[in-house]
Design a protein around this motif. Sequence first.
Motif, PDB file in Angstrom:
ATOM      1  N   LEU A  92      53.139  51.623  -6.567  1.00 34.07           N
ATOM      2  CA  LEU A  92      53.778  52.380  -7.603  1.00 34.07           C
ATOM      3  C   LEU A  92      53.002  52.096  -8.882  1.00 34.07           C
ATOM      4  CD1 LEU A  92      57.540  51.476  -7.027  1.00 34.07           C
ATOM      5  CD2 LEU A  92      56.496  53.446  -7.046  1.00 34.07           C
ATOM      6  N   LEU A  93      52.415  50.947  -9.187  1.00 36.86           N
ATOM      7  CA  LEU A  93      51.867  50.640 -10.404  1.00 36.86           C
ATOM      8  C   LEU A  93      50.469  51.534 -10.371  1.00 36.86           C
ATOM      9  CD1 LEU A  93      51.742  49.116 -13.099  1.00 36.86           C
ATOM     10  CD2 LEU A  93      50.478  47.201 -11.871  1.00 36.86           C
ATOM     11  N   ALA A  94      49.795  51.399  -9.434  1.00 35.85           N
ATOM     12  CA  ALA A  94      48.307  51.938  -9.547  1.00 35.85           C
ATOM     13  C   ALA A  94      48.294  53.665  -9.458  1.00 35.85           C
ATOM     14  CB  ALA A  94      47.470  51.491  -8.280  1.00 35.85           C
ATOM     15  N   GLU A  95      49.271  54.104  -8.404  1.00 27.12           N
ATOM     16  CA  GLU A  95      49.252  55.485  -8.488  1.00 27.12           C
ATOM     17  C   GLU A  95      49.913  56.230  -9.754  1.00 27.12           C
ATOM     18  OE1 GLU A  95      48.901  58.882  -5.468  1.00 27.12           O
ATOM     19  OE2 GLU A  95      48.013  57.063  -6.066  1.00 27.12           O
ATOM     20  N   ASN A  96      51.025  55.458 -10.287  1.00 22.64           N
ATOM     21  CA  ASN A  96      51.605  56.176 -11.188  1.00 22.64           C
ATOM     22  C   ASN A  96      50.526  56.088 -12.740  1.00 22.64           C
ATOM     23  OD1 ASN A  96      53.674  56.848 -10.071  1.00 22.64           O
ATOM     24  ND2 ASN A  96      55.169  55.304 -10.477  1.00 22.64           N
ATOM     25  N   GLU A  97      49.656  55.143 -12.603  1.00 20.52           N
ATOM     26  CA  GLU A  97      48.847  54.980 -13.891  1.00 20.52           C
ATOM     27  C   GLU A  97      47.977  56.034 -13.493  1.00 20.52           C
ATOM     28  OE1 GLU A  97      48.464  52.276 -16.687  1.00 20.52           O
ATOM     29  OE2 GLU A  97      50.289  53.021 -16.108  1.00 20.52           O
ATOM     30  N   ARG A  98      47.271  56.460 -12.494  1.00 21.70           N
ATOM     31  CA  ARG A  98      46.338  57.449 -12.208  1.00 21.70           C
ATOM     32  C   ARG A  98      46.888  58.759 -12.615  1.00 21.70           C
ATOM     33  NH1 ARG A  98      45.732  54.471  -7.081  1.00 21.70           N
ATOM     34  NH2 ARG A  98      43.954  53.194  -7.308  1.00 21.70           N
TER      35      ARG A  98
END
Length: 339
Positions: A92-98
């Motif tokens: 959630l954190l990594a994908e949404n930051e991208r």
Amino acid sequence: MKICVTGSAGFITGYLVEDLLKAGHAVFGIDNYSKYGEISRSYDNHPNYHFVSGDAKNLDLLKSIVGQVEVLVAAAARIGGISYFHEYAYDLLAENERITAAAFDAALWARRERGLRRIVVISSSMVFEGATVFPTPEGAQLTSPPPHSTYGFQKLATEYFARGAWEQYQLPYTIVRPFNCVGIGEGRALNAPIILSGNVKLAMSHVLPDLVLKVLEGQDPLHILGSGEQVRHYTYGGDVALGIRLALESERTINDDVNISTGKSTTVLELAELIWKKINGSKPFRYVNDPAYPYDVQVRMPDVRKASDLLGFNATTTLDDVLNEVVPWIELQWKQGRM
């Protein structure tokens, strides 16, 4: 106005696109159908709706769309219920930051090269996960402890993206925070973890559809996640869409944030009993309490005065009216094996 909506095949955006089209705007949508799979909407063939199947992280594709519009609504994100937050804490954190970075990179380019007027960030009530002031006003995200969940933390980061892009590049922004959006169109996510609640697999661990599903399947006593005393403000998707549209149309929300919510508080237990009575009539309501998840915030109660004062927005759909629409829709999906 020409408006791009990323994640346009999502739950809230389904209501938003419909509202924007009814208001006379041209809408350019982008989605890769990663959550629910390919779905159809009533407005798919609307002459003012232009849809592109693609990934909102694809900067070149995003720029080709955003370069044609005046407003970008950055709504694409991986999202689910409480169990989803726990199961996919890093993703959630990594994908949404991208996704967020791509949206802002495209918006900054379009502002410079095409005159984009502003970016509208769809944030979340989860930025107030650590709030201790209720009702919680805009601005409390800056004075409260940071969110514990990676989802809430990343949503707070999207707001900092907006502030940073304005500070450095003068990209105008508007931040909107929907609270507990409810309505039709929310099914079981393709990659949702399998979680049992009693004898029933949770649809998304979003409380309303999961409670409806459990009652439809005859669960008795009904399994309630946590104490049942958790306070929420269940806001109809049509009302949320109206609030977002009014915010993006208004000059008064430029470089500002606004909560979009009903002012009515309801506990999970009160919601459960309303659903039980809708489906089971006079059958005695019985329930048991299951252990809560770590990110099950006990009180999520917005201050809604700013939206009323700035935009004249007030959520008017009652929870009873919501259930009259949502319960039959979920029952149909359940009978057709989609839930």
